[in-house]
Design a protein around this motif. Structure first.
Motif, PDB file in Angstrom:
ATOM      1  N   ARG A  54     -22.105   4.846 -15.664  1.00 24.07           N
ATOM      2  CA  ARG A  54     -22.960   5.853 -15.029  1.00 24.07           C
ATOM      3  C   ARG A  54     -23.264   7.008 -15.973  1.00 24.07           C
ATOM      4  NH1 ARG A  54     -19.986   6.667  -9.366  1.00 24.07           N
ATOM      5  NH2 ARG A  54     -20.431   4.643  -8.463  1.00 24.07           N
ATOM      6  N   GLY A  55     -24.334   7.725 -15.688  1.00 20.72           N
ATOM      7  CA  GLY A  55     -24.620   8.978 -16.394  1.00 20.72           C
ATOM      8  C   GLY A  55     -25.096   8.760 -17.811  1.00 20.72           C
ATOM      9  N   ASN A  56     -24.939   9.821 -18.611  1.00 18.60           N
ATOM     10  CA  ASN A  56     -25.463   9.807 -19.973  1.00 18.60           C
ATOM     11  C   ASN A  56     -24.519   9.066 -20.924  1.00 18.60           C
ATOM     12  OD1 ASN A  56     -26.603  10.383 -22.399  1.00 18.60           O
ATOM     13  ND2 ASN A  56     -25.898  12.520 -22.466  1.00 18.60           N
ATOM     14  N   LEU A  57     -24.922   7.883 -21.401  1.00 18.37           N
ATOM     15  CA  LEU A  57     -24.049   7.117 -22.296  1.00 18.37           C
ATOM     16  C   LEU A  57     -24.312   7.527 -23.749  1.00 18.37           C
ATOM     17  CD1 LEU A  57     -24.008   3.516 -20.756  1.00 18.37           C
ATOM     18  CD2 LEU A  57     -22.099   5.114 -20.946  1.00 18.37           C
ATOM     19  N   ASN A  58     -23.809   8.693 -24.125  1.00 22.15           N
ATOM     20  CA  ASN A  58     -23.976   9.134 -25.510  1.00 22.15           C
ATOM     21  C   ASN A  58     -22.986   8.384 -26.416  1.00 22.15           C
ATOM     22  OD1 ASN A  58     -21.513  10.331 -25.141  1.00 22.15           O
ATOM     23  ND2 ASN A  58     -22.405  12.263 -24.462  1.00 22.15           N
ATOM     24  N   ASN A  65     -15.571   4.323 -24.098  1.00 25.03           N
ATOM     25  CA  ASN A  65     -15.506   3.191 -23.180  1.00 25.03           C
ATOM     26  C   ASN A  65     -15.080   1.908 -23.908  1.00 25.03           C
ATOM     27  OD1 ASN A  65     -16.442   4.954 -21.359  1.00 25.03           O
ATOM     28  ND2 ASN A  65     -18.374   3.911 -20.905  1.00 25.03           N
ATOM     29  N   PHE A  66     -15.658   1.723 -25.095  1.00 25.26           N
ATOM     30  CA  PHE A  66     -15.400   0.503 -25.849  1.00 25.26           C
ATOM     31  C   PHE A  66     -13.914   0.405 -26.246  1.00 25.26           C
ATOM     32  CE2 PHE A  66     -15.699  -1.994 -29.880  1.00 25.26           C
ATOM     33  CZ  PHE A  66     -16.113  -3.179 -29.289  1.00 25.26           C
ATOM     34  N   HIS A  67     -13.362   1.533 -26.747  1.00 24.28           N
ATOM     35  CA  HIS A  67     -11.967   1.450 -27.209  1.00 24.28           C
ATOM     36  C   HIS A  67     -11.023   1.266 -26.018  1.00 24.28           C
ATOM     37  CE1 HIS A  67     -10.494   5.526 -26.146  1.00 24.28           C
ATOM     38  NE2 HIS A  67      -9.312   5.019 -26.404  1.00 24.28           N
ATOM     39  N   ILE A  68     -11.376   1.830 -24.854  1.00 24.13           N
ATOM     40  CA  ILE A  68     -10.495   1.649 -23.692  1.00 24.13           C
ATOM     41  C   ILE A  68     -10.519   0.193 -23.226  1.00 24.13           C
ATOM     42  CG2 ILE A  68     -10.141   2.236 -21.241  1.00 24.13           C
ATOM     43  CD1 ILE A  68     -10.747   5.073 -21.880  1.00 24.13           C
ATOM     44  N   LEU A  69     -11.700  -0.405 -23.274  1.00 27.18           N
ATOM     45  CA  LEU A  69     -11.766  -1.818 -22.884  1.00 27.18           C
ATOM     46  C   LEU A  69     -10.920  -2.684 -23.815  1.00 27.18           C
ATOM     47  CD1 LEU A  69     -15.336  -2.865 -21.744  1.00 27.18           C
ATOM     48  CD2 LEU A  69     -13.275  -2.459 -20.406  1.00 27.18           C
ATOM     49  N   LEU A  70     -11.088  -2.442 -25.136  1.00 24.65           N
ATOM     50  CA  LEU A  70     -10.292  -3.208 -26.111  1.00 24.65           C
ATOM     51  C   LEU A  70      -8.801  -2.975 -25.894  1.00 24.65           C
ATOM     52  CD1 LEU A  70     -12.055  -2.861 -29.597  1.00 24.65           C
ATOM     53  CD2 LEU A  70     -11.946  -4.852 -28.095  1.00 24.65           C
ATOM     54  N   PHE A  71      -8.472  -1.700 -25.674  1.00 25.89           N
ATOM     55  CA  PHE A  71      -7.071  -1.312 -25.472  1.00 25.89           C
ATOM     56  C   PHE A  71      -6.508  -2.032 -24.247  1.00 25.89           C
ATOM     57  CE2 PHE A  71      -4.093   2.591 -24.908  1.00 25.89           C
ATOM     58  CZ  PHE A  71      -3.088   1.922 -25.577  1.00 25.89           C
ATOM     59  N   ALA A  72      -7.301  -2.034 -23.168  1.00 21.77           N
ATOM     60  CA  ALA A  72      -6.838  -2.686 -21.929  1.00 21.77           C
ATOM     61  C   ALA A  72      -6.604  -4.175 -22.168  1.00 21.77           C
ATOM     62  CB  ALA A  72      -7.866  -2.473 -20.817  1.00 21.77           C
TER      63      ALA A  72
END
Ligand SMILES: Cc1cc2nc3c(=O)[nH]c(=O)nc-3n(C[C@H](O)[C@H](O)[C@H](O)COP(=O)(O)O)c2cc1C
Length: 348
Positions: A54-58, A65-72
């Motif tokens: 959602r919102g502004n994906l700067n 977001n990407f590093h959290i997904l990889l981390f998860a």
């Protein structure tokens, strides 16, 4: 609440990383506690998943977001592989161990990124960066540095007194069968500088860990001794041997033995071997598959670098009809002081 949970998670993560220095059970306990709390951490931060796109994906948010997904994903693999390595759930094997180690390394790197991006809010910046860097140097030092130094530069002088001492009179004829890297490896003359772990020097003599235990056991029991020797020679380089052994497990290769011991005349077999990939070394499996031990009593002693008995006793049971006693495991660093433990165990 969040701060407390996150700090506890961090401590548990680093405590689990120090698995070279903690008993396996403690490592598993840290891992289990970490796995439980990471679920709570995700529940408390669930707004992240809700607002993911959602919102502004700067660019900063995309990186976040990407590093959290990889981390998860890395943490998920770490937990699943950790559970798969636990005897309680399944039979651990070499592949799960590789996956677990790889996931641990990726998780550590991603944790560093995660802390740098998020934890600034908890502490003043300078203290935060200094402690983060220190924690990571200590963590990587503990995982790779100290075992490396220990493995490559630490030679142990064996004192013959560690082998000799009080004798035990056990009933029946005893054969001590052992397998060790030493005796199956072409070590160069200057072995102390180039060899792997598990070597102990008695003056100029090289003694393997399992061999040392076999000599202690022989001194206690007066039994005959037999060294299992493979036709192939393992390389002096420790990591190469580790890889070759891994291959033996994945291809189910049973390395040919130069000779089998004549077990017929004996009542009791004391079998001593190093833990390889949390399991019974394949050359030892070969010995068991080709020896009739059906009316014998088998006493297993396992030497290891922290993995305890691993899965080796379960494997042992698959390949022999012998009656198997309560096993003994001896941590490689404890071998020099293990005579009393071996004596007491044999007495039992
Ligand atoms: C191929 C290979 C695999 C190993 N795998 C493990 C393992 O999974 N867990 C462990 O605790 N130690 C492991 N070790 C360490 C040995 O079990 C330990 O150093 C043992 O004391 C070596 O005995 P030795 O000198 O008689 O060969 C491994 C060593 C080798 C060479």
């Amino acid at each position: 609440m969040k701060k407390f949970l996150d700090s506890t998670l961090l401590i548990l993560f680093f405590a689990a990383l120090a698995s070279n220095f903690t008993p396996l059970n403690l490592h598993e306990a840290f891992g289990f506690a970490f796995a439980t709390l990471i679920v709570a951490h995700n529940l408390l931060n669930r707004h992240f998943y809700k607002n993911f796109a959602r919102g502004n994906l700067n660019p900063r948010r995309i990186i976040n977001n990407f590093h959290i997904l990889l981390f998860a994903v890395a943490i998920f693999i770490l937990i699943v592989s950790g559970a798969a390595l636990d005897n309680y759930f399944s039979a651990p094997n070499a592949n799960w161990l590789s996956i677990h180690l790889a996931a641990a390394i990726f998780s550590t790197i991603l944790l560093l990124i995660h802390i740098i991006l998020h934890a600034k809010r908890y502490v003043k910046e300078k203290i935060f960066y200094a402690t983060t860097i220190l924690a990571f140097i200590l963590a990587f030092g503990a995982i790779f540095g100290l075992p490396y130094v220990d493995r490559w530069f630490h030679t142990v002088k064996v004192n013959r007194d560690a082998i000799t001492g009080e004798k035990l009179d056990l009933n029946g004829k005893i054969l001590i069968v052992y397998f060790s890297r030493v005796g199956n490896t072409n070590f160069p003359a200057e072995v102390d500088a180039v060899s792997g772990a598990s070597i102990m020097l008695d003056d100029k003599k090289i003694i393997g860990n399992a061999q040392m235990i076999a000599e202690i056991t022989q001194n206690i029991t007066g039994g005959d001794i037999f060294a299992l020797q493979t036709e192939k020679i393992y390389p002096a380089d420790y990591s190469q041997t580790v890889n070759i052994a891994k291959n033996e497990f994945s291809t189910n290769e049973l390395p040919a033995l130069v000779k089998l011991p004549n077990v017929v005349d004996y009542d009791k077999i004391i079998l001593i071997y190093p833990l390889w990939w949390s399991d019974l070394p394949k050359p030892v499996e070969n010995f068991l598959q080709n020896s009739d031990l059906s009316v014998k009593k088998l006493y297993p002693i396992v030497t290891h670098g922290g993995g305890g008995l691993g899965n080796s006793i379960e494997t042992l049971k698959n390949y022999t009809l012998a009656e198997i006693s309560e096993p003994l495991d001896v941590y490689s660093s404890d071998i020099l002081s293990s005579r009393k433990i071996i004596y007491d165990w044999l007495k039992e």
